[in-house]
Design a protein around this motif. Structure first.
Motif, PDB file in Angstrom:
ATOM      1  N   TYR A  50      23.658 -49.116  16.020  1.00  0.00           N
ATOM      2  CA  TYR A  50      22.974 -48.796  17.272  1.00  0.00           C
ATOM      3  C   TYR A  50      22.921 -47.283  17.505  1.00  0.00           C
ATOM      4  N   ALA A  51      24.023 -46.618  17.199  1.00  0.00           N
ATOM      5  CA  ALA A  51      24.067 -45.165  17.373  1.00  0.00           C
ATOM      6  C   ALA A  51      23.124 -44.478  16.385  1.00  0.00           C
ATOM      7  N   LYS A  52      23.036 -45.021  15.181  1.00  0.00           N
ATOM      8  CA  LYS A  52      22.105 -44.452  14.207  1.00  0.00           C
ATOM      9  C   LYS A  52      20.662 -44.603  14.654  1.00  0.00           C
ATOM     10  N   ALA A  53      20.326 -45.749  15.239  1.00  0.00           N
ATOM     11  CA  ALA A  53      18.972 -45.967  15.740  1.00  0.00           C
ATOM     12  C   ALA A  53      18.678 -45.041  16.915  1.00  0.00           C
ATOM     13  N   ALA A  54      19.645 -44.906  17.818  1.00  0.00           N
ATOM     14  CA  ALA A  54      19.464 -44.001  18.954  1.00  0.00           C
ATOM     15  C   ALA A  54      19.341 -42.557  18.481  1.00  0.00           C
ATOM     16  N   LEU A  55      20.119 -42.196  17.479  1.00  0.00           N
ATOM     17  CA  LEU A  55      20.052 -40.844  16.929  1.00  0.00           C
ATOM     18  C   LEU A  55      18.678 -40.573  16.319  1.00  0.00           C
ATOM     19  N   PHE A  56      18.129 -41.559  15.614  1.00  0.00           N
ATOM     20  CA  PHE A  56      16.793 -41.419  15.033  1.00  0.00           C
ATOM     21  C   PHE A  56      15.743 -41.220  16.117  1.00  0.00           C
ATOM     22  N   VAL A  57      15.804 -42.026  17.176  1.00  0.00           N
ATOM     23  CA  VAL A  57      14.814 -41.926  18.258  1.00  0.00           C
ATOM     24  C   VAL A  57      14.940 -40.584  18.973  1.00  0.00           C
ATOM     25  N   LEU A  58      16.149 -40.136  19.229  1.00  0.00           N
ATOM     26  CA  LEU A  58      16.340 -38.853  19.902  1.00  0.00           C
ATOM     27  C   LEU A  58      15.835 -37.688  19.053  1.00  0.00           C
ATOM     28  N   GLY A  95      25.808 -36.456  20.212  1.00  0.00           N
ATOM     29  CA  GLY A  95      26.643 -36.764  21.372  1.00  0.00           C
ATOM     30  C   GLY A  95      25.951 -37.692  22.348  1.00  0.00           C
ATOM     31  N   ILE A  96      24.668 -37.479  22.563  1.00  0.00           N
ATOM     32  CA  ILE A  96      23.908 -38.347  23.468  1.00  0.00           C
ATOM     33  C   ILE A  96      23.802 -39.752  22.891  1.00  0.00           C
ATOM     34  N   ALA A  97      23.554 -39.858  21.595  1.00  0.00           N
ATOM     35  CA  ALA A  97      23.446 -41.187  20.959  1.00  0.00           C
ATOM     36  C   ALA A  97      24.765 -41.946  21.054  1.00  0.00           C
ATOM     37  N   ILE A  98      25.867 -41.277  20.836  1.00  0.00           N
ATOM     38  CA  ILE A  98      27.165 -41.932  20.951  1.00  0.00           C
ATOM     39  C   ILE A  98      27.426 -42.345  22.391  1.00  0.00           C
ATOM     40  N   TYR A  99      27.075 -41.486  23.346  1.00  0.00           N
ATOM     41  CA  TYR A  99      27.277 -41.816  24.761  1.00  0.00           C
ATOM     42  C   TYR A  99      26.422 -43.011  25.187  1.00  0.00           C
TER      43      TYR A  99
END
Length: 79
Positions: free
Chosen positions: A5-13, A69-73
């Motif tokens: 999930y964090a990897k997907a959020a990191l990609f989108v960000l 940091g945002i993706a992890i949060y």
């Protein structure tokens, strides 16, 4: 280690950050073409307009720098 999930959020960000930076470069392209064109053309925009065109690049650079940091949060409660 990042969760999926964090990897997907990191990609989108990171994608959004790169999009903002490219948007800002696109806004500056017209002023660059005017600067490089032959003499009979309108003057380059005033400094306040150029400063406003830099805002998406600054937001994109900040988002790119803080994306992990945002993706992890954002995904800390999804596990």
């Amino acid at each position: 280690m990042l969760t999926p999930y964090a990897k997907a959020a990191l990609f989108v960000l990171r994608l959004a950050a790169c999009g903002l930076i490219l948007l800002s470069l696109g806004l500056y392209a017209t002023d660059l073409f005017l600067y490089l064109s032959p003499e009979p053309h309108r003057p380059i925009s005033c400094p306040s307009v150029l400063a406003l065109k830099a805002v998406p690049a600054l937001v994109g650079a900040a988002l790119l720098g803080k994306s992990k940091g945002i993706a992890i949060y954002l995904t800390k409660d999804l596990d």
